[in-house]
Design a protein around this motif. Structure first.
Motif, PDB file in Angstrom:
ATOM      1  N   ALA A   1       0.867  -1.178   0.000  1.00 25.87           N
ATOM      2  CA  ALA A   1       0.000   0.000   0.000  1.00 25.87           C
ATOM      3  C   ALA A   1       0.901   1.225   0.000  1.00 25.87           C
ATOM      4  CB  ALA A   1      -0.922   0.012   1.214  1.00 25.87           C
ATOM      5  N   ASP A   2       0.351   2.343  -0.453  1.00 21.41           N
ATOM      6  CA  ASP A   2       1.111   3.594  -0.465  1.00 21.41           C
ATOM      7  C   ASP A   2       0.849   4.422   0.779  1.00 21.41           C
ATOM      8  OD1 ASP A   2       2.221   3.423  -3.263  1.00 21.41           O
ATOM      9  OD2 ASP A   2       0.085   3.330  -3.725  1.00 21.41           O
ATOM     10  N   ILE A   3      -0.376   4.333   1.288  1.00 19.67           N
ATOM     11  CA  ILE A   3      -0.783   5.090   2.468  1.00 19.67           C
ATOM     12  C   ILE A   3      -1.486   4.131   3.419  1.00 19.67           C
ATOM     13  CG2 ILE A   3      -2.225   6.983   3.334  1.00 19.67           C
ATOM     14  CD1 ILE A   3      -2.039   8.206   0.496  1.00 19.67           C
ATOM     15  N   GLY A   4      -1.134   4.198   4.684  1.00 14.63           N
ATOM     16  CA  GLY A   4      -1.807   3.390   5.689  1.00 14.63           C
ATOM     17  C   GLY A   4      -2.363   4.274   6.790  1.00 14.63           C
ATOM     18  N   ILE A   5      -3.551   3.984   7.257  1.00 13.66           N
ATOM     19  CA  ILE A   5      -4.143   4.710   8.384  1.00 13.66           C
ATOM     20  C   ILE A   5      -4.109   3.760   9.572  1.00 13.66           C
ATOM     21  CG2 ILE A   5      -6.158   5.949   9.242  1.00 13.66           C
ATOM     22  CD1 ILE A   5      -6.899   6.439   6.309  1.00 13.66           C
ATOM     23  N   ARG A   6      -3.282   4.098  10.564  1.00 11.99           N
ATOM     24  CA  ARG A   6      -2.996   3.196  11.663  1.00 11.99           C
ATOM     25  C   ARG A   6      -3.306   3.841  13.004  1.00 11.99           C
ATOM     26  NH1 ARG A   6       2.875   0.541  10.036  1.00 11.99           N
ATOM     27  NH2 ARG A   6       2.214  -0.498   8.086  1.00 11.99           N
ATOM     28  N   SER A   7      -3.350   2.993  14.029  1.00  9.79           N
ATOM     29  CA  SER A   7      -3.632   3.475  15.382  1.00  9.79           C
ATOM     30  C   SER A   7      -2.364   3.683  16.196  1.00  9.79           C
ATOM     31  CB  SER A   7      -4.551   2.489  16.109  1.00  9.79           C
ATOM     32  OG  SER A   7      -3.937   1.210  16.187  1.00  9.79           O
ATOM     33  N   GLU A   8      -1.206   3.422  15.597  1.00 14.54           N
ATOM     34  CA  GLU A   8       0.055   3.585  16.308  1.00 14.54           C
ATOM     35  C   GLU A   8       1.068   4.301  15.430  1.00 14.54           C
ATOM     36  OE1 GLU A   8       1.195  -0.387  17.129  1.00 14.54           O
ATOM     37  OE2 GLU A   8      -0.077  -0.594  18.885  1.00 14.54           O
ATOM     38  N   ARG A   9       1.964   4.994  16.094  1.00 21.39           N
ATOM     39  CA  ARG A   9       3.055   5.655  15.379  1.00 21.39           C
ATOM     40  C   ARG A   9       3.969   4.602  14.756  1.00 21.39           C
ATOM     41  NH1 ARG A   9       6.652  10.586  17.789  1.00 21.39           N
ATOM     42  NH2 ARG A   9       7.884  10.998  15.909  1.00 21.39           N
ATOM     43  N   PRO A  10       4.360   4.769  13.496  1.00 14.34           N
ATOM     44  CA  PRO A  10       5.241   3.772  12.877  1.00 14.34           C
ATOM     45  C   PRO A  10       6.624   3.790  13.524  1.00 14.34           C
ATOM     46  CG  PRO A  10       5.009   5.680  11.441  1.00 14.34           C
ATOM     47  CD  PRO A  10       4.038   5.872  12.575  1.00 14.34           C
ATOM     48  N   THR A  11       7.176   2.619  13.744  1.00  8.75           N
ATOM     49  CA  THR A  11       8.512   2.512  14.333  1.00  8.75           C
ATOM     50  C   THR A  11       9.556   2.080  13.309  1.00  8.75           C
ATOM     51  OG1 THR A  11       8.009   0.231  15.009  1.00  8.75           O
ATOM     52  CG2 THR A  11       7.578   1.981  16.615  1.00  8.75           C
ATOM     53  N   GLU A  12       9.118   1.594  12.155  1.00  7.71           N
ATOM     54  CA  GLU A  12      10.060   1.168  11.134  1.00  7.71           C
ATOM     55  C   GLU A  12      10.785   2.380  10.544  1.00  7.71           C
ATOM     56  OE1 GLU A  12       6.367  -1.529  10.889  1.00  7.71           O
ATOM     57  OE2 GLU A  12       6.858   0.583  11.238  1.00  7.71           O
ATOM     58  N   GLN A  13      12.090   2.263  10.334  1.00  7.17           N
ATOM     59  CA  GLN A  13      12.880   3.392   9.878  1.00  7.17           C
ATOM     60  C   GLN A  13      12.549   3.806   8.451  1.00  7.17           C
ATOM     61  OE1 GLN A  13      16.976   2.181  10.032  1.00  7.17           O
ATOM     62  NE2 GLN A  13      16.752   0.559   8.506  1.00  7.17           N
ATOM     63  N   TRP A  14      11.941   2.935   7.687  1.00  6.36           N
ATOM     64  CA  TRP A  14      11.616   3.258   6.304  1.00  6.36           C
ATOM     65  C   TRP A  14      10.205   3.840   6.151  1.00  6.36           C
ATOM     66  CZ3 TRP A  14      12.874  -1.591   8.119  1.00  6.36           C
ATOM     67  CH2 TRP A  14      11.802  -2.467   8.332  1.00  6.36           C
ATOM     68  N   LEU A  15       9.509   4.063   7.256  1.00  8.52           N
ATOM     69  CA  LEU A  15       8.170   4.634   7.200  1.00  8.52           C
ATOM     70  C   LEU A  15       8.150   6.031   7.806  1.00  8.52           C
ATOM     71  CD1 LEU A  15       5.887   1.621   8.219  1.00  8.52           C
ATOM     72  CD2 LEU A  15       6.569   2.356   5.929  1.00  8.52           C
ATOM     73  N   ALA A  16       7.284   6.873   7.270  1.00  9.15           N
ATOM     74  CA  ALA A  16       7.062   8.218   7.809  1.00  9.15           C
ATOM     75  C   ALA A  16       5.600   8.328   8.215  1.00  9.15           C
ATOM     76  CB  ALA A  16       7.403   9.276   6.754  1.00  9.15           C
ATOM     77  N   GLY A  17       5.338   9.014   9.317  1.00  8.88           N
ATOM     78  CA  GLY A  17       3.958   9.138   9.781  1.00  8.88           C
ATOM     79  C   GLY A  17       3.668  10.501  10.353  1.00  8.88           C
ATOM     80  N   ARG A  18       2.411  10.879  10.283  1.00 13.74           N
ATOM     81  CA  ARG A  18       1.953  12.112  10.921  1.00 13.74           C
ATOM     82  C   ARG A  18       0.631  11.823  11.624  1.00 13.74           C
ATOM     83  NH1 ARG A  18      -0.188  15.738   5.759  1.00 13.74           N
ATOM     84  NH2 ARG A  18       0.063  14.105   4.199  1.00 13.74           N
ATOM     85  N   GLN A  19       0.519  12.322  12.830  1.00 11.74           N
ATOM     86  CA  GLN A  19      -0.686  12.073  13.606  1.00 11.74           C
ATOM     87  C   GLN A  19      -1.801  12.995  13.149  1.00 11.74           C
ATOM     88  OE1 GLN A  19      -0.145  12.354  17.814  1.00 11.74           O
ATOM     89  NE2 GLN A  19      -2.163  11.521  18.304  1.00 11.74           N
ATOM     90  N   SER A  20      -2.972  12.412  12.936  1.00 12.94           N
ATOM     91  CA  SER A  20      -4.106  13.196  12.450  1.00 12.94           C
ATOM     92  C   SER A  20      -5.192  13.354  13.495  1.00 12.94           C
ATOM     93  CB  SER A  20      -4.702  12.550  11.191  1.00 12.94           C
ATOM     94  OG  SER A  20      -5.137  11.228  11.456  1.00 12.94           O
ATOM     95  N   GLY A  21      -5.019  12.736  14.686  1.00  9.21           N
ATOM     96  CA  GLY A  21      -6.020  12.909  15.721  1.00  9.21           C
ATOM     97  C   GLY A  21      -6.134  11.706  16.621  1.00  9.21           C
TER      98      GLY A  21
END
Length: 270
Positions: free
Chosen positions: A118-138
């Motif tokens: 997938a290109d975009i994932g909506i998750r309940s936790e902050r990503p910990t993998e070094q190859w992923l970027a995340g921003r909290q939306s709420g």
């Protein structure tokens, strides 16, 4: 190894033989064997990066072959409720003039964005993998709901539970732990559970943005503090600046922020 057997549908013995054969072919150890599982060696990490590059190139070729359109496909991974929420508002994240196509990957399992599933994932936790970027939306609140009419299981104070893959989500585990002895009816997916509750089969737990949006349901208690989760929009760190991915991710983030009172359980239907 147990996770790998589930993903590949191969036995642990078969996977072990293949790993050993690959190490012999490479001429270097790829894993450190521990009692808790396998850990990549530096050589294994380098091989993984190169393999992911090859896989990404093959997936790009597959996408091109699937349709003779030049549009970029942006795959959005989310759970059933979030996918349904975004799908109902598709006009806010995509238009035909964008020159892209959107594909939803709806699952309760975590989709591997690192391997471009997938290109975009909506998750309940902050990503910990070094190859992923995340921003909290709420934030997302959860509460107990019943149908509007106190009939059948609802009148008796019984609950509707979940079986199958949905039984592994946090709200299903909480319900089983706290009210497992009063679960009288079960459904094998979240949507069937909602229909059962609306029909009077019993009470159940839903995200507030689901329960408060359904006029057939009524919240019977305050949101459950221990079930409140974060909401993160996750992308591959190399793909986050890709114009198609960035455009869809930005619009999803804006959509989530605009509906934060609903997600936080602050706007129940009277």
């Amino acid at each position: 190894m147990s996770a790998a057997t589930k993903t590949t549908r191969l036995s642990a013995a078969t996977l072990g033989r293949r790993v050993t054969a690959l190490e012999k072919q490479i001429g270097e150890p790829l894993f450190v064997r521990l009692q808790t599982g396998y850990r990549l060696t530096p050589v294994g990490e380098e091989l993984l990066r190169r393999a992911e590059d090859v896989e990404a190139a093959m997936q790009s070729l597959t996408r091109w072959r699937e349709g003779n359109l030049p549009d970029r496909i942006v795959r959005v991974s989310a759970g059933p409720w979030t996918s349904a929420f975004i799908s109902a508002r598709i006009g806010e994240i995509w238009t035909v003039d964008d020159g892209i196509r959107v594909e939803f990957v709806t699952t309760t399992d975590r989709v591997d964005i690192g391997r471009r599933a997938a290109d975009i994932g909506i998750r309940s936790e902050r990503p910990t993998e070094q190859w992923l970027a995340g921003r909290q939306s709420g934030k997302v609140a959860h509460a107990i709901y019943s149908g509007r009419h106190l009939i059948n299981g609802i009148a008796a104070g019984l609950f509707v539970g979940v079986t199958g893959d949905g039984a592994n989500i946090a709200s299903a585990r909480w319900l089983k732990a706290h009210h497992g002895d009063r679960i009288a009816v079960r459904g094998n997916n979240t949507h069937s559970v909602r229909e059962l509750v609306a029909a009077g089969a019993g009470l159940s737990i839903f995200p507030c943005f689901v329960g408060d949006s359904d006029p057939r349901l009524v919240r019977v208690a305050q949101p459950i503090p221990e079930l409140e989760t974060d909401q993160w929009i996750v992308t591959h760190h190399e793909e986050r600046h890709s114009p198609p991915v960035r455009k869809v991710a930005d619009r999803i983030a804006a959509l989530m922020r605009a509906h934060q009172p609903l997600f936080r359980g602050e706007t129940p239907i009277a």
